[in-house]
Structures are given as C-alpha cells and as structure tokens.
Write a protein that holds these residues in place. Structure first.
Motif, PDB file in Angstrom:
ATOM      1  N   ALA A   1      52.317  44.471  44.105  1.00  0.00           N
ATOM      2  CA  ALA A   1      51.941  45.721  43.431  1.00  0.00           C
ATOM      3  C   ALA A   1      52.171  46.917  44.349  1.00  0.00           C
ATOM      4  CB  ALA A   1      50.478  45.653  43.006  1.00  0.00           C
ATOM      5  N   ALA A   2      51.807  46.771  45.621  1.00  0.00           N
ATOM      6  CA  ALA A   2      51.989  47.869  46.569  1.00  0.00           C
ATOM      7  C   ALA A   2      53.468  48.151  46.813  1.00  0.00           C
ATOM      8  CB  ALA A   2      51.291  47.536  47.885  1.00  0.00           C
ATOM      9  N   PHE A   3      54.258  47.093  46.964  1.00  0.00           N
ATOM     10  CA  PHE A   3      55.697  47.290  47.176  1.00  0.00           C
ATOM     11  C   PHE A   3      56.331  48.028  46.012  1.00  0.00           C
ATOM     12  CE2 PHE A   3      59.944  45.607  46.110  1.00  0.00           C
ATOM     13  CZ  PHE A   3      60.662  46.244  47.113  1.00  0.00           C
TER      14      PHE A   3
ATOM     15  N   LEU B   1      51.683  43.818  37.260  1.00  0.00           N
ATOM     16  CA  LEU B   1      51.692  44.348  38.620  1.00  0.00           C
ATOM     17  C   LEU B   1      52.139  45.793  38.715  1.00  0.00           C
ATOM     18  CD1 LEU B   1      52.844  41.199  40.566  1.00  0.00           C
ATOM     19  CD2 LEU B   1      50.606  42.255  40.547  1.00  0.00           C
ATOM     20  N   THR B   2      51.937  46.545  37.670  1.00  0.00           N
ATOM     21  CA  THR B   2      52.122  47.986  37.764  1.00  0.00           C
ATOM     22  C   THR B   2      50.749  48.620  37.929  1.00  0.00           C
ATOM     23  OG1 THR B   2      52.045  48.120  35.367  1.00  0.00           O
ATOM     24  CG2 THR B   2      54.224  48.019  36.384  1.00  0.00           C
ATOM     25  N   ALA B   3      50.701  49.743  38.631  1.00  0.00           N
ATOM     26  CA  ALA B   3      49.408  50.389  38.893  1.00  0.00           C
ATOM     27  C   ALA B   3      48.783  50.865  37.591  1.00  0.00           C
ATOM     28  CB  ALA B   3      49.594  51.557  39.844  1.00  0.00           C
ATOM     29  N   LYS B   4      47.492  50.648  37.451  1.00  0.00           N
ATOM     30  CA  LYS B   4      46.768  51.036  36.242  1.00  0.00           C
ATOM     31  C   LYS B   4      46.074  52.384  36.451  1.00  0.00           C
ATOM     32  CE  LYS B   4      47.302  46.863  34.281  1.00  0.00           C
ATOM     33  NZ  LYS B   4      47.217  45.900  35.322  1.00  0.00           N
TER      34      LYS B   4
ATOM     35  N   LEU C   1      45.307  58.650  44.478  1.00  0.00           N
ATOM     36  CA  LEU C   1      44.684  57.337  44.377  1.00  0.00           C
ATOM     37  C   LEU C   1      45.258  56.555  43.193  1.00  0.00           C
ATOM     38  CD1 LEU C   1      42.485  55.335  45.318  1.00  0.00           C
ATOM     39  CD2 LEU C   1      40.879  56.543  43.813  1.00  0.00           C
ATOM     40  N   HIS C   2      45.586  55.295  43.445  1.00  0.00           N
ATOM     41  CA  HIS C   2      46.073  54.381  42.418  1.00  0.00           C
ATOM     42  C   HIS C   2      45.195  53.124  42.441  1.00  0.00           C
ATOM     43  CE1 HIS C   2      49.833  56.783  42.481  1.00  0.00           C
ATOM     44  NE2 HIS C   2      49.625  56.794  43.777  1.00  0.00           N
ATOM     45  N   TYR C   3      45.260  52.365  41.358  1.00  0.00           N
ATOM     46  CA  TYR C   3      44.389  51.193  41.242  1.00  0.00           C
ATOM     47  C   TYR C   3      45.139  50.033  40.616  1.00  0.00           C
ATOM     48  CZ  TYR C   3      41.123  48.104  38.820  1.00  0.00           C
ATOM     49  OH  TYR C   3      40.478  46.999  38.326  1.00  0.00           O
ATOM     50  N   HIS C   4      44.853  48.819  41.102  1.00  0.00           N
ATOM     51  CA  HIS C   4      45.360  47.614  40.464  1.00  0.00           C
ATOM     52  C   HIS C   4      44.291  46.531  40.507  1.00  0.00           C
ATOM     53  CE1 HIS C   4      47.924  44.462  39.031  1.00  0.00           C
ATOM     54  NE2 HIS C   4      48.893  45.341  38.848  1.00  0.00           N
ATOM     55  N   SER C   5      44.054  45.885  39.362  1.00  0.00           N
ATOM     56  CA  SER C   5      43.004  44.866  39.263  1.00  0.00           C
ATOM     57  C   SER C   5      43.444  43.509  39.804  1.00  0.00           C
ATOM     58  CB  SER C   5      42.580  44.698  37.803  1.00  0.00           C
ATOM     59  OG  SER C   5      43.620  44.064  37.063  1.00  0.00           O
ATOM     60  N   LEU C   6      44.738  43.307  40.012  1.00  0.00           N
ATOM     61  CA  LEU C   6      45.311  42.024  40.446  1.00  0.00           C
ATOM     62  C   LEU C   6      44.994  40.900  39.460  1.00  0.00           C
ATOM     63  CD1 LEU C   6      44.608  42.102  44.304  1.00  0.00           C
ATOM     64  CD2 LEU C   6      46.479  43.151  42.991  1.00  0.00           C
ATOM     65  N   GLY C   7      44.781  41.266  38.198  1.00  0.00           N
ATOM     66  CA  GLY C   7      44.517  40.268  37.177  1.00  0.00           C
ATOM     67  C   GLY C   7      43.070  39.837  37.069  1.00  0.00           C
ATOM     68  N   LEU C   8      42.163  40.533  37.764  1.00  0.00           N
ATOM     69  CA  LEU C   8      40.747  40.157  37.733  1.00  0.00           C
ATOM     70  C   LEU C   8      39.927  41.020  36.785  1.00  0.00           C
ATOM     71  CD1 LEU C   8      39.974  39.450  41.504  1.00  0.00           C
ATOM     72  CD2 LEU C   8      40.853  37.915  39.750  1.00  0.00           C
TER      73      LEU C   8
ATOM     74  N   ASP D   1      48.182  41.737  53.400  1.00  0.00           N
ATOM     75  CA  ASP D   1      48.883  42.490  52.346  1.00  0.00           C
ATOM     76  C   ASP D   1      50.131  43.154  52.915  1.00  0.00           C
ATOM     77  OD1 ASP D   1      46.743  41.798  50.703  1.00  0.00           O
ATOM     78  OD2 ASP D   1      45.737  43.733  50.940  1.00  0.00           O
ATOM     79  N   GLY D   2      50.007  43.669  54.132  1.00  0.00           N
ATOM     80  CA  GLY D   2      51.140  44.327  54.785  1.00  0.00           C
ATOM     81  C   GLY D   2      52.304  43.379  55.020  1.00  0.00           C
ATOM     82  N   TYR D   3      51.999  42.137  55.421  1.00  0.00           N
ATOM     83  CA  TYR D   3      53.069  41.154  55.625  1.00  0.00           C
ATOM     84  C   TYR D   3      53.814  40.888  54.319  1.00  0.00           C
ATOM     85  CZ  TYR D   3      51.409  39.928  60.335  1.00  0.00           C
ATOM     86  OH  TYR D   3      51.071  39.955  61.662  1.00  0.00           O
ATOM     87  N   VAL D   4      53.094  40.837  53.212  1.00  0.00           N
ATOM     88  CA  VAL D   4      53.739  40.604  51.919  1.00  0.00           C
ATOM     89  C   VAL D   4      54.650  41.778  51.566  1.00  0.00           C
ATOM     90  CG1 VAL D   4      53.400  40.194  49.455  1.00  0.00           C
ATOM     91  CG2 VAL D   4      51.834  39.162  51.114  1.00  0.00           C
ATOM     92  N   VAL D   5      54.141  43.000  51.748  1.00  0.00           N
ATOM     93  CA  VAL D   5      54.955  44.189  51.480  1.00  0.00           C
ATOM     94  C   VAL D   5      56.217  44.167  52.333  1.00  0.00           C
ATOM     95  CG1 VAL D   5      55.045  46.703  51.650  1.00  0.00           C
ATOM     96  CG2 VAL D   5      52.992  45.601  50.748  1.00  0.00           C
ATOM     97  N   ALA D   6      56.069  43.850  53.610  1.00  0.00           N
ATOM     98  CA  ALA D   6      57.224  43.834  54.516  1.00  0.00           C
ATOM     99  C   ALA D   6      58.279  42.835  54.053  1.00  0.00           C
ATOM    100  CB  ALA D   6      56.746  43.496  55.928  1.00  0.00           C
ATOM    101  N   ARG D   7      57.835  41.639  53.666  1.00  0.00           N
ATOM    102  CA  ARG D   7      58.794  40.613  53.236  1.00  0.00           C
ATOM    103  C   ARG D   7      59.541  41.042  51.979  1.00  0.00           C
ATOM    104  NH1 ARG D   7      58.029  36.687  49.719  1.00  0.00           N
ATOM    105  NH2 ARG D   7      55.744  36.829  49.813  1.00  0.00           N
ATOM    106  N   LEU D   8      58.830  41.630  51.026  1.00  0.00           N
ATOM    107  CA  LEU D   8      59.482  42.071  49.785  1.00  0.00           C
ATOM    108  C   LEU D   8      60.440  43.227  50.038  1.00  0.00           C
ATOM    109  CD1 LEU D   8      56.386  41.878  47.409  1.00  0.00           C
ATOM    110  CD2 LEU D   8      58.354  40.323  47.450  1.00  0.00           C
ATOM    111  N   ALA D   9      60.052  44.138  50.917  1.00  0.00           N
ATOM    112  CA  ALA D   9      60.925  45.273  51.227  1.00  0.00           C
ATOM    113  C   ALA D   9      62.204  44.794  51.904  1.00  0.00           C
ATOM    114  CB  ALA D   9      60.180  46.257  52.118  1.00  0.00           C
ATOM    115  N   GLN D  10      62.048  43.884  52.851  1.00  0.00           N
ATOM    116  CA  GLN D  10      63.233  43.359  53.551  1.00  0.00           C
ATOM    117  C   GLN D  10      64.157  42.639  52.576  1.00  0.00           C
ATOM    118  OE1 GLN D  10      63.270  41.688  57.771  1.00  0.00           O
ATOM    119  NE2 GLN D  10      63.196  39.806  56.555  1.00  0.00           N
ATOM    120  N   ALA D  11      63.578  41.866  51.651  1.00  0.00           N
ATOM    121  CA  ALA D  11      64.388  41.151  50.658  1.00  0.00           C
ATOM    122  C   ALA D  11      65.126  42.112  49.741  1.00  0.00           C
ATOM    123  CB  ALA D  11      63.495  40.221  49.837  1.00  0.00           C
TER     124      ALA D  11
END
Length: 508
Positions: free
Chosen positions: A48-50, A8-11, A212-219, A75-85
């Motif tokens: 990855a975004a967080f 989950l690091t940007a490639k 610009l950054h890129y992540h495949s998310l494992g695909l 995706d934004g909701y996931v980022v928000a939850r991780l940031a708050q945590a």
C-alpha cells in the motif's frame, strides 16, 4: 499479493481513533481472527505504501529507504523490495541493534536480501541523486525522545531536499499524544495503517505529518466490531448535528442567548462573540457590557440587543435567557467578578471562556451545566501546571480538566480536543494556522453558545461549533492563505457550515 490489489489503495480518513498501545496489542488478535499472519499484514502495508508513494511521486528514480529495528522497519524492507522490482534505484539504510528483529520484520529483511538488495550502515554517504525518502525508522511504540544515533539520522532526513513519505507515523512523533519529545521527521505524506492514532491529529502532528492517508490492510471488518474511544470530527459530521430548520420556526424557537463581558477597552471581544452567535443561528442575542460599548456595538451590529451590565439587568437577563456565555473581555476586576458570582448560581446551560476561566482557576468549582473553552495557557492555569505539560499530552490534559471542572471541555489548539464528563471524546480535524490571531476564541464562544441555545446538548454543541469554526477558516485559507486572517473574516463563510444542507447542495 495480487488478490489484494483492489484493497491496497489508500482509503479516506476514518472517523474512529484508537489508542496506539491498544492497537499494538490488538493487531495480532485481529489478524488471527481473520486468518492473516502478521507477515501478511506487513506485506500489505508495504505494498500500500509503495503504490501510494509512486502515485504521488511518479517521476522519482532513486529512493532512500530508512529502516528501524522494529516492524516499522519491516514495512520499509517491503517497500524497498517492491520499488527495486519496479526498476527504481534503492539505497536502504538500516538501524543497527543488538536485539533480534521481530519475526515478521526479519522475514521482510530476508526477502529484501534474497532479491539482491543491499543493507547499508547509518554512516554511509547518501547518493547525490536521491529524490524520495521513505521513513521507516520509528513506529508507534515511541514514548520518549529518539536516541542520539537516530536523532542524527532524523535531522539528516529533514535537511535533505527530497520529499519524505512516512510509514504509519513520522519517526519521533508520539502516536498516543502527538508530542515531539526530541527530533522528529518532517514528512510530506504519512500513510497510517489499520487505524488512526490520536497523535496523528493533535499536538505537533499538523507540523510534521504532512498529508495524512489511511489504509485498513483489510482489517476494517474486525474494527467495525469494536467501539472506538475517540472520534475524529470534520465538516462531514455537521449534518447529524445541524438539521434543516422547520419552516414555522421563529426567533423564540431558535433560542435566547445572553453574553456577558466587554470591560473597558474590550468591546471588540464581546462584539465578535455576539455577532458569531447571530451568524450561528441564535434567535435572540442580548449583550450585557459597559455603558461606553453600547452605541458602538449597536452601530456595528444592530441585530444585537445591547444593555449596560448592572445587578438588575443581569438578574433579569439570566431569567430571560435560555443559555449564558460569559468571559470575552470580562476582565478580572470587581466588575467582572461580581457578574461571574451571579452567573455561577444559574442552572441553565452556560459557556465560560477567557477571563471567566482565569477567575475559575482562582476559585475552582465543578458543575455539569457548563462548557469551558480554554486555550493551552488558560488550561495550564486551570490545572496549575506548565503549558508544556498541557501540550505534551493534550488528551490527558482535557481529561484532567473535565474531572476537575465537570461539564464539557474544549481544549483549543491544533487538533482541538472535546471531552465530556460522560466520557465522550473527540478530536476536531479542521482548522489552520491562520486561526492564530486575536478574537478567534471569542467567535468560537459565540458559535457554541448559539448551538446550545438551539437545543444541542453541550458535547454536541461544542463539537459542532468547533467543526463549523475551523471549517469556515479553512475556506478562507484555501482562498486567501493563512497570513492576515481575521476572526471576523469567518463570518463570510460560517453560514456554509451552520447550514450543512446548503453546503451539500452547493457541492453536488
């Protein structure tokens, strides 16, 4: 999700580009083939975004997360939850809609609410201490201008002092084309997921994507089994086109190029094209031009062979040359028209630019042995449409040009498009705003002409020439800035890129 941390690091940015509409349809198929749910993909994207946002903005303490009513918002909701945590203050603003959220985005929203997160309406007052904005308003499905309520939010984002981190694509940018039909977020960073989309690399993308950054998310394994219809080219591609020369090579084996143009008052154009051809490695370069230009050109660049353009010299030169370039400074008077009428009968590889294209627009024809290099204004004349139509979908415009005129088309501009009549398509991911000055196209014509003379096929010569041209300008921009860059300045750095083996050694 910790099992996926190493992934989950940007490639680095890939060299394959996929149509956004195809990718949206294929995403579920890809996830199913690998036994991954769409919600799991969303969790990976958010993580990855967080991580990347925190890497670039480690000192930020209050994030404003903007969530749309689609999976981009999820995706934004996931980022928000991780940031708050992680102890970061989060204000989350969500777009209202009568339609239900997609299932996976609803899961992400519920997880945010279950973590004691709050959802604010778009009209809420923004906290004064917000120091990072996460843009998850609109994703890759956008095809028209954002609606008024979203446009207002986008403008508010752009007016705020905090940096902006966009999820997948800046809201308002069309993923398929790079067009901005209405308001668009001006991002400082964009992290795109699964695959590159064309709209991140051409059109208005350079103005709004930021870094610009890129992540495949494992695909990535699934993508490797598919053939991308579009390639992204940068200086890393040059070694496959431009091999080191054999020690016994000589001027004859490096190609004979004739360049035709330079009407009254335009000696500079033809001189830059000629010198660019020499600097890009053509063995012998002959220039046919007006008599008045001969002495100045030989004085400025004695390695050029300069002759008056006459019927006899043109006929002899077309027989002598391996490759023909016509157009820089050619003009649209009878002098240039006569030369073009003679050149168009040749079956040798050729490049038409500048006034040759303006004359082609008047008398269109289709041929396989020609590269044309229009800027958007010339393209609009060649297609008999407005410049705005060209810029609204540059890939479509390039495709229309190659279908009408054949050969290979280089549609110049930010995110140059190269397309061949055989269906090859590339986006050139180099260059900068300093190239917006007179003579840059003349230099490009000389470079591509020289590579044609060195036996590259038209598509490869066009791609390699555009990459070397833009990369040489990038070296200058990094050192001196973009304002005040001259086309002839590129000669000081061009050698690095037409000799990529040297460039590689210098950076080892």
């Amino acid at each position: 999700m910790t099992d996926h941390n190493e992934k989950l690091t940007a490639k680095s940015i890939p060299h394959s580009v996929w149509p956004a509409d195809w990718l949206r349809k294929a995403e579920k198929e890809a996830a199913d083939s690998l036994g991954i749910t769409l919600y799991e993909l969303m969790l990976r994207a958010g993580e990855a975004a967080f991580k990347l946002a925190r890497e670039y903005y480690p000192g930020t303490q209050h994030w404003l997360v903007m969530c749309g009513h689609g999976n981009n918002g999820g995706d934004g909701y996931v980022v928000a939850r991780l940031a708050q945590a992680a102890g970061i203050a989060v204000t989350l603003i969500a777009q209202e809609s009568d339609k239900p959220l997609p299932e996976e985005a609803e899961q992400a929203r519920d997880a945010w609410l279950n973590a004691a997160g709050m959802i604010h309406a778009p009209e809420v007052t923004w906290p004064a201490d917000v120091d990072l904005i996460i843009d998850g308003l609109l994703g890759t499905g956008l095809t028209s201008a954002p609606r008024e309520n979203l446009a207002g939010l986008i403008e508010k984002i752009n007016q705020h002092h905090a940096p902006v981190f966009a999820l997948d694509i800046p809201s308002g940018l069309v993923a398929e084309t790079g067009a901005t039909p209405g308001s668009v977020v001006n991002a400082n960073h964009t992290l795109t997921f699964i695959a590159l989309k064309p709209g991140l690399l051409t059109g208005k993308a350079r103005d709004v994507v930021g870094e610009l950054h890129y992540h495949s998310l494992g695909l990535e394994a699934w993508l490797q089994g598919e053939t991308a219809p579009i390639a992204r080219f940068d200086s890393a591609d040059l070694p496959r086109w431009l091999k080191p020369r054999k020690p016994a090579s000589h001027k004859g084996s490096n190609g004979r190029l004739v360049i035709i143009g330079g009407d009254h008052g335009t000696a500079g154009a033809i001189r830059m094209t000629g010198e660019a051809a020499l600097r890009a490695g053509a063995g012998l370069v002959r220039v046919l031009t007006r008599t008045e230009n001969i002495a100045p050109l030989i004085t400025a660049r004695p390695e050029l062979m300069v002759h008056e353009l006459t019927a006899a010299s043109l006929e002899e030169s077309l027989e002598w040359a391996d490759v023909i370039v016509i157009g820089p400074g050619l003009g649209q008077q009878e002098w240039g028209k006569k030369a073009l009428r003679k050149v168009e009968n040749s079956r040798k590889p050729m490049l038409w630019d500048a006034d040759a294209l303006n004359l082609l627009a008047i008398n269109p024809d289709k041929r396989q042995n020609r590269v044309i290099t229009p800027h958007p204004g010339e393209a609009s004349r060649l297609l008999n449409c407005a410049v705005s139509q060209i810029e609204s979908d540059r890939l479509l415009a390039a495709d229309r040009l190659v279908k009408r005129y054949g050969g290979c088309v280089v549609l110049k501009g930010a995110g140059t498009v190269v397309i061949s009549q055989d269906g090859e398509c590339g986006l050139v991911d180099v260059g900068n705003a300093g190239m917006g000055s007179g003579g840059m196209g003349d230099v490009l014509s000389g470079i591509i002409g020289a590579l044609l003379a060195q036996k590259l096929n038209p598509y490869d010569a066009a791609c390699a020439g555009c990459v070397a041209h833009g990369a040489a300008a990038d070296v200058l921009a990094d050192k001196f800035g973009t304002r005040g860059m001259l086309a002839s300045d590129l000669f000081s750095s061009l050698y690095l890129f037409v000799n990529p083996d040297l460039n590689t050694r210098n950076h080892d």
